[in-house]
Design a protein around this motif. Structure first.
Motif, PDB file in Angstrom:
ATOM      1  N   LEU A 176     -32.819 151.842  63.192  1.00 47.04           N
ATOM      2  CA  LEU A 176     -33.636 152.055  64.381  1.00 47.04           C
ATOM      3  C   LEU A 176     -32.822 151.709  65.623  1.00 47.04           C
ATOM      4  O   LEU A 176     -32.153 150.681  65.663  1.00 47.04           O
ATOM      5  CB  LEU A 176     -34.899 151.192  64.329  1.00 47.04           C
ATOM      6  N   PRO A 177     -32.881 152.565  66.646  1.00 47.10           N
ATOM      7  CA  PRO A 177     -32.112 152.293  67.863  1.00 47.10           C
ATOM      8  C   PRO A 177     -32.555 150.999  68.535  1.00 47.10           C
ATOM      9  O   PRO A 177     -33.726 150.631  68.472  1.00 47.10           O
ATOM     10  CB  PRO A 177     -32.431 153.484  68.774  1.00 47.10           C
ATOM     11  N   LYS A 178     -31.637 150.327  69.143  1.00 46.48           N
ATOM     12  CA  LYS A 178     -31.941 149.144  69.949  1.00 46.48           C
ATOM     13  C   LYS A 178     -32.259 149.629  71.354  1.00 46.48           C
ATOM     14  O   LYS A 178     -31.568 150.476  71.907  1.00 46.48           O
ATOM     15  CB  LYS A 178     -30.758 148.176  69.990  1.00 46.48           C
ATOM     16  N   ILE A 179     -33.293 149.094  71.936  1.00 48.68           N
ATOM     17  CA  ILE A 179     -33.732 149.479  73.262  1.00 48.68           C
ATOM     18  C   ILE A 179     -33.277 148.418  74.265  1.00 48.68           C
ATOM     19  O   ILE A 179     -33.449 147.215  74.024  1.00 48.68           O
ATOM     20  CB  ILE A 179     -35.276 149.630  73.300  1.00 48.68           C
ATOM     21  N   VAL A 180     -32.713 148.858  75.370  1.00 46.52           N
ATOM     22  CA  VAL A 180     -32.286 147.926  76.411  1.00 46.52           C
ATOM     23  C   VAL A 180     -33.503 147.130  76.863  1.00 46.52           C
ATOM     24  O   VAL A 180     -34.574 147.680  77.079  1.00 46.52           O
ATOM     25  CB  VAL A 180     -31.665 148.695  77.595  1.00 46.52           C
ATOM     26  N   GLY A 181     -33.356 145.856  76.961  1.00 48.22           N
ATOM     27  CA  GLY A 181     -34.464 144.976  77.318  1.00 48.22           C
ATOM     28  C   GLY A 181     -35.080 144.334  76.088  1.00 48.22           C
ATOM     29  O   GLY A 181     -35.778 143.345  76.181  1.00 48.22           O
ATOM     30  N   GLY A 182     -34.840 144.908  74.904  1.00 46.54           N
ATOM     31  CA  GLY A 182     -35.242 144.281  73.649  1.00 46.54           C
ATOM     32  C   GLY A 182     -36.714 144.277  73.323  1.00 46.54           C
ATOM     33  O   GLY A 182     -37.159 143.440  72.569  1.00 46.54           O
ATOM     34  N   ASN A 183     -37.491 145.212  73.879  1.00 50.30           N
ATOM     35  CA  ASN A 183     -38.930 145.211  73.623  1.00 50.30           C
ATOM     36  C   ASN A 183     -39.414 146.556  73.109  1.00 50.30           C
ATOM     37  O   ASN A 183     -40.233 147.214  73.741  1.00 50.30           O
ATOM     38  CB  ASN A 183     -39.701 144.829  74.892  1.00 50.30           C
ATOM     39  N   ALA A 184     -38.936 146.967  71.985  1.00 54.35           N
ATOM     40  CA  ALA A 184     -39.359 148.234  71.388  1.00 54.35           C
ATOM     41  C   ALA A 184     -40.383 147.974  70.291  1.00 54.35           C
ATOM     42  O   ALA A 184     -40.281 147.004  69.552  1.00 54.35           O
ATOM     43  CB  ALA A 184     -38.164 148.961  70.798  1.00 54.35           C
ATOM     44  N   THR A 185     -41.378 148.863  70.189  1.00 60.20           N
ATOM     45  CA  THR A 185     -42.396 148.762  69.147  1.00 60.20           C
ATOM     46  C   THR A 185     -42.306 149.998  68.268  1.00 60.20           C
ATOM     47  O   THR A 185     -42.208 151.124  68.768  1.00 60.20           O
ATOM     48  CB  THR A 185     -43.805 148.655  69.765  1.00 60.20           C
ATOM     49  N   TRP A 186     -42.353 149.789  66.962  1.00 60.97           N
ATOM     50  CA  TRP A 186     -42.270 150.869  65.989  1.00 60.97           C
ATOM     51  C   TRP A 186     -43.483 150.805  65.059  1.00 60.97           C
ATOM     52  O   TRP A 186     -43.857 149.735  64.590  1.00 60.97           O
ATOM     53  CB  TRP A 186     -40.999 150.743  65.140  1.00 60.97           C
ATOM     54  N   ILE A 187     -44.059 151.958  64.779  1.00 64.35           N
ATOM     55  CA  ILE A 187     -45.131 152.070  63.796  1.00 64.35           C
ATOM     56  C   ILE A 187     -44.532 152.736  62.573  1.00 64.35           C
ATOM     57  O   ILE A 187     -43.912 153.800  62.674  1.00 64.35           O
ATOM     58  CB  ILE A 187     -46.304 152.904  64.347  1.00 64.35           C
ATOM     59  N   VAL A 188     -44.697 152.107  61.425  1.00 63.63           N
ATOM     60  CA  VAL A 188     -44.136 152.635  60.179  1.00 63.63           C
ATOM     61  C   VAL A 188     -45.282 153.178  59.341  1.00 63.63           C
ATOM     62  O   VAL A 188     -46.223 152.455  59.029  1.00 63.63           O
ATOM     63  CB  VAL A 188     -43.390 151.530  59.395  1.00 63.63           C
ATOM     64  N   ASP A 189     -45.202 154.469  58.995  1.00 64.33           N
ATOM     65  CA  ASP A 189     -46.244 155.026  58.142  1.00 64.33           C
ATOM     66  C   ASP A 189     -45.629 155.885  57.049  1.00 64.33           C
ATOM     67  O   ASP A 189     -44.470 156.267  57.124  1.00 64.33           O
ATOM     68  CB  ASP A 189     -47.323 155.774  58.944  1.00 64.33           C
ATOM     69  N   CYS A 190     -46.414 156.140  56.028  1.00 64.39           N
ATOM     70  CA  CYS A 190     -45.902 156.862  54.864  1.00 64.39           C
ATOM     71  C   CYS A 190     -46.512 158.255  54.702  1.00 64.39           C
ATOM     72  O   CYS A 190     -46.139 158.974  53.796  1.00 64.39           O
ATOM     73  CB  CYS A 190     -46.096 156.045  53.594  1.00 64.39           C
TER      74      CYS A 190
END
Length: 88
Positions: free
Chosen positions: A8-22
């Protein structure tokens, strides 16, 4: 493992949210992850068998970038079955 592989890419500022679904399209959400968290939070009961998450015997994982939304709010929405907060 995916988190440790830097998939997963790193976002500048360090505040990324990811939803993982199947299942895609936000059905079958299994976790919410945030760049600032030490570990993702499961949306399924710990110990759930992977076979219970498969569709037609296929294992698919979708990682949806939910911008820099408050990950706690996203997680609570998933757990409570509410609409996801705006990602903008």
């Amino acid at each position: 493992m995916i988190r440790q592989s830097d998939y997963l890419p790193k976002i500048v500022g360090g505040n990324a949210t990811w939803i993982v679904d199947c299942l895609g399209a936000y059905y079958g959400v299994i976790a919410v992850d945030a760049q600032q968290w030490k570990a993702p939070k499961l949306a399924v009961q710990e110990g759930t068998l992977v076979s219970k998450l498969l569709v037609d015997g296929k294992a698919n994982l979708y990682f949806r970038y939910w911008c820099q939304s408050d990950p706690e709010m996203v997680y609570e929405s998933v757990i409570e079955g509410n609409d996801l907060p705006s990602k903008y």
